[in-house]
Scaffold this motif. Structure first.
Motif, PDB file in Angstrom:
ATOM      1  N   SER A   1       0.802  -1.217   0.000  1.00 50.98           N
ATOM      2  CA  SER A   1       0.000   0.000   0.000  1.00 50.98           C
ATOM      3  C   SER A   1       0.836   1.269   0.000  1.00 50.98           C
ATOM      4  O   SER A   1       0.348   2.335  -0.408  1.00 50.98           O
ATOM      5  CB  SER A   1      -0.956   0.006   1.198  1.00 50.98           C
ATOM      6  OG  SER A   1      -0.223  -0.118   2.407  1.00 50.98           O
ATOM      7  N   ASP A   2       2.100   1.187   0.429  1.00 56.29           N
ATOM      8  CA  ASP A   2       2.960   2.370   0.403  1.00 56.29           C
ATOM      9  C   ASP A   2       3.893   2.368  -0.805  1.00 56.29           C
ATOM     10  O   ASP A   2       4.831   3.164  -0.874  1.00 56.29           O
ATOM     11  CB  ASP A   2       3.770   2.483   1.700  1.00 56.29           C
ATOM     12  CG  ASP A   2       4.655   1.269   1.950  1.00 56.29           C
ATOM     13  OD1 ASP A   2       4.551   0.273   1.187  1.00 56.29           O
ATOM     14  OD2 ASP A   2       5.453   1.295   2.908  1.00 56.29           O
ATOM     15  N   ASP A   3       3.650   1.466  -1.756  1.00 55.58           N
ATOM     16  CA  ASP A   3       4.450   1.427  -2.973  1.00 55.58           C
ATOM     17  C   ASP A   3       4.160   2.680  -3.809  1.00 55.58           C
ATOM     18  O   ASP A   3       3.004   3.127  -3.870  1.00 55.58           O
ATOM     19  CB  ASP A   3       4.093   0.171  -3.773  1.00 55.58           C
ATOM     20  CG  ASP A   3       5.064  -0.108  -4.901  1.00 55.58           C
ATOM     21  OD1 ASP A   3       5.065   0.656  -5.888  1.00 55.58           O
ATOM     22  OD2 ASP A   3       5.809  -1.099  -4.817  1.00 55.58           O
ATOM     23  N   PRO A   4       5.166   3.258  -4.474  1.00 59.09           N
ATOM     24  CA  PRO A   4       4.900   4.423  -5.337  1.00 59.09           C
ATOM     25  C   PRO A   4       3.848   4.151  -6.408  1.00 59.09           C
ATOM     26  O   PRO A   4       3.123   5.067  -6.802  1.00 59.09           O
ATOM     27  CB  PRO A   4       6.277   4.711  -5.958  1.00 59.09           C
ATOM     28  CG  PRO A   4       7.259   4.174  -4.970  1.00 59.09           C
ATOM     29  CD  PRO A   4       6.607   2.960  -4.376  1.00 59.09           C
ATOM     30  N   TRP A   5       3.752   2.904  -6.862  1.00 59.67           N
ATOM     31  CA  TRP A   5       2.733   2.571  -7.864  1.00 59.67           C
ATOM     32  C   TRP A   5       1.312   2.681  -7.323  1.00 59.67           C
ATOM     33  O   TRP A   5       0.353   2.739  -8.099  1.00 59.67           O
ATOM     34  CB  TRP A   5       2.951   1.154  -8.382  1.00 59.67           C
ATOM     35  CG  TRP A   5       4.135   1.016  -9.287  1.00 59.67           C
ATOM     36  CD1 TRP A   5       5.030   1.978  -9.637  1.00 59.67           C
ATOM     37  CD2 TRP A   5       4.551  -0.183  -9.945  1.00 59.67           C
ATOM     38  NE1 TRP A   5       5.985   1.468 -10.479  1.00 59.67           N
ATOM     39  CE2 TRP A   5       5.722   0.136 -10.690  1.00 59.67           C
ATOM     40  CE3 TRP A   5       4.066  -1.481  -9.986  1.00 59.67           C
ATOM     41  CZ2 TRP A   5       6.389  -0.807 -11.457  1.00 59.67           C
ATOM     42  CZ3 TRP A   5       4.730  -2.424 -10.749  1.00 59.67           C
ATOM     43  CH2 TRP A   5       5.884  -2.101 -11.480  1.00 59.67           C
TER      44      TRP A   5
ATOM     45  N   VAL B   1       3.771  -9.780  -0.688  1.00 59.89           N
ATOM     46  CA  VAL B   1       3.472  -8.539  -1.406  1.00 59.89           C
ATOM     47  C   VAL B   1       3.400  -7.367  -0.434  1.00 59.89           C
ATOM     48  O   VAL B   1       3.933  -6.284  -0.690  1.00 59.89           O
ATOM     49  CB  VAL B   1       2.153  -8.679  -2.200  1.00 59.89           C
ATOM     50  CG1 VAL B   1       1.678  -7.316  -2.701  1.00 59.89           C
ATOM     51  CG2 VAL B   1       2.329  -9.636  -3.366  1.00 59.89           C
ATOM     52  N   ALA B   2       2.753  -7.565   0.705  1.00 69.95           N
ATOM     53  CA  ALA B   2       2.622  -6.488   1.695  1.00 69.95           C
ATOM     54  C   ALA B   2       3.975  -6.035   2.224  1.00 69.95           C
ATOM     55  O   ALA B   2       4.124  -4.883   2.651  1.00 69.95           O
ATOM     56  CB  ALA B   2       1.731  -6.951   2.848  1.00 69.95           C
TER      57      ALA B   2
ATOM     58  N   CYS C   1       8.335  -7.341  -3.372  1.00 70.77           N
ATOM     59  CA  CYS C   1       7.947  -7.854  -4.678  1.00 70.77           C
ATOM     60  C   CYS C   1       6.512  -7.449  -4.986  1.00 70.77           C
ATOM     61  O   CYS C   1       5.799  -6.924  -4.130  1.00 70.77           O
ATOM     62  CB  CYS C   1       8.089  -9.374  -4.729  1.00 70.77           C
ATOM     63  SG  CYS C   1       7.301 -10.200  -3.337  1.00 70.77           S
ATOM     64  N   VAL C   2       6.100  -7.701  -6.222  1.00 68.55           N
ATOM     65  CA  VAL C   2       4.723  -7.446  -6.635  1.00 68.55           C
ATOM     66  C   VAL C   2       4.162  -8.740  -7.200  1.00 68.55           C
ATOM     67  O   VAL C   2       4.898  -9.696  -7.458  1.00 68.55           O
ATOM     68  CB  VAL C   2       4.638  -6.321  -7.691  1.00 68.55           C
ATOM     69  CG1 VAL C   2       5.142  -5.003  -7.127  1.00 68.55           C
ATOM     70  CG2 VAL C   2       5.408  -6.702  -8.962  1.00 68.55           C
TER      71      VAL C   2
ATOM     72  N   VAL D   1      -2.568  -3.249  -2.057  1.00 72.80           N
ATOM     73  CA  VAL D   1      -3.492  -2.603  -2.980  1.00 72.80           C
ATOM     74  C   VAL D   1      -3.334  -3.246  -4.352  1.00 72.80           C
ATOM     75  O   VAL D   1      -2.305  -3.865  -4.653  1.00 72.80           O
ATOM     76  CB  VAL D   1      -3.266  -1.078  -3.066  1.00 72.80           C
ATOM     77  CG1 VAL D   1      -3.500  -0.414  -1.726  1.00 72.80           C
ATOM     78  CG2 VAL D   1      -1.861  -0.767  -3.572  1.00 72.80           C
ATOM     79  N   TYR D   2      -4.344  -3.090  -5.177  1.00 74.52           N
ATOM     80  CA  TYR D   2      -4.351  -3.690  -6.514  1.00 74.52           C
ATOM     81  C   TYR D   2      -4.607  -2.607  -7.557  1.00 74.52           C
ATOM     82  O   TYR D   2      -5.459  -1.736  -7.364  1.00 74.52           O
ATOM     83  CB  TYR D   2      -5.445  -4.749  -6.623  1.00 74.52           C
ATOM     84  CG  TYR D   2      -5.353  -5.890  -5.630  1.00 74.52           C
ATOM     85  CD1 TYR D   2      -4.683  -7.063  -5.941  1.00 74.52           C
ATOM     86  CD2 TYR D   2      -5.969  -5.798  -4.377  1.00 74.52           C
ATOM     87  CE1 TYR D   2      -4.619  -8.116  -5.046  1.00 74.52           C
ATOM     88  CE2 TYR D   2      -5.910  -6.847  -3.466  1.00 74.52           C
ATOM     89  CZ  TYR D   2      -5.236  -7.994  -3.806  1.00 74.52           C
ATOM     90  OH  TYR D   2      -5.192  -9.035  -2.916  1.00 74.52           O
TER      91      TYR D   2
END
Length: 284
Positions: free
Chosen positions: A167-171, A222-223, A227-228, A245-246
């Motif tokens: 959820s804190d990924d830039p994406w 993932v969390a 990795c994604v 998040v997705y």
């Protein structure tokens, strides 16, 4: 002489009832028949199973061991009969990751209104065939094509692919991602039951990978942000997870959703499941 289930039933009945007479009443046979059957079992095994006095019947040490095994065998036999005779009144639907996504609840609620005489059970089994090969279900929801030599089935719908990230990924601020973007990240895949393979990317542009074998482990990894993942929309709908998040993968082909069963041996209610699930996917 071979040991038969009727011999084991008599042994269990005698021990549970406490006397030959009460065991005969419970089994609906004569006391002489109970005695003969027990004697036949003891001859077949070559051991004494019960100590008999004028007041009580008690298992010998060997009898206790045989009794425990007999109870398990009889229970398994009863389960086998129940499974075989309930084939027309129960439908077990297997799946590996997500069942039918947001359509799962609608399927479960509409089914008894349409076919109230057939009970539906959803069974999660972490296998490529959703439990078909293991025999734990009658039909399965699968998102990869099953082996056509063993299984048959039909496509009931399709689902968009999504990228899962922390959820804190830039994406997470994006509305969507591309396959080319993902090729620059470490991709988490399930090589046994997952829908994502490196064939989504051209040779020379494929992402590095890590492997997992379970949806919970996949979500946890993932969390963590290291990795994604790429998955079907049903996972998005069925497994919301804090910290994950997705986002849609806008240039990836959709995933075909199938109902599959053993070739040449479809469950009588398979066509009903196909009909209802196709309708639910058509509704959007």
């Amino acid at each position: 002489m071979d040991v038969e289930l009727r011999h084991l039933r008599v042994l269990v009945a005698i021990v549970d009832a406490g006397t030959f007479t009460d065991a005969a009443i419970e089994l609906g046979v004569s006391q002489a028949a109970v005695s003969r059957t027990l004697a036949a079992l003891e001859r077949a095994l070559g051991v004494r199973l019960l100590r008999r006095t004028s007041r009580q019947v008690a298992p010998t040490a060997t009898g206790l061991r045989v009794l425990a095994r007999a109870r398990r065998l009889l229970a398994e036999a009863d389960d086998l009969v129940q499974d075989a005779t309930s084939g027309h009144t129960r439908l077990r639907i297997g799946y590996a990751w997500a069942a039918m996504g947001r359509r799962t609840v609608a399927f479960q609620r509409r089914w008894p209104d349409l076919w109230p005489h057939i009970e539906v059970q959803l069974v999660r089994t972490n296998s490529a065939t959703g439990g078909l090969a293991e025999g734990v279900c009658d039909i399965a929801v699968v998102r990869t094509a099953p082996d056509p030599r063993r299984f048959d089935g039909v496509i009931v719908g399709s689902e968009r692919r999504y990228c899962a990230m922390a959820s804190d990924d830039p994406w997470a601020r994006r509305r969507s991602v591309r396959l080319a973007d993902i090729s620059e990240r470490t991709l988490l895949i399930d090589p046994r039951t997952g829908t994502t393979t490196l064939d989504l990317w051209p040779p020379g542009a494929r992402p590095p990978t890590e492997q997992t074998t379970d949806i919970d482990d996949w979500l946890t990894a993932v969390a963590s942000g290291r990795c994604v993942g790429v998955t079907a929309r049903s996972t998005v709908e069925q497994y919301p997870r804090p910290g994950v998040v997705y986002r849609p993968v806008r240039d990836a082909a959709p995933i075909a959703v199938r109902l599959a069963w053993w070739r040449g041996d479809p469950h009588p209610a398979a066509r009903h499941a196909v009909e209802l699930l196709t309708e639910l996917y058509h509704e959007g």
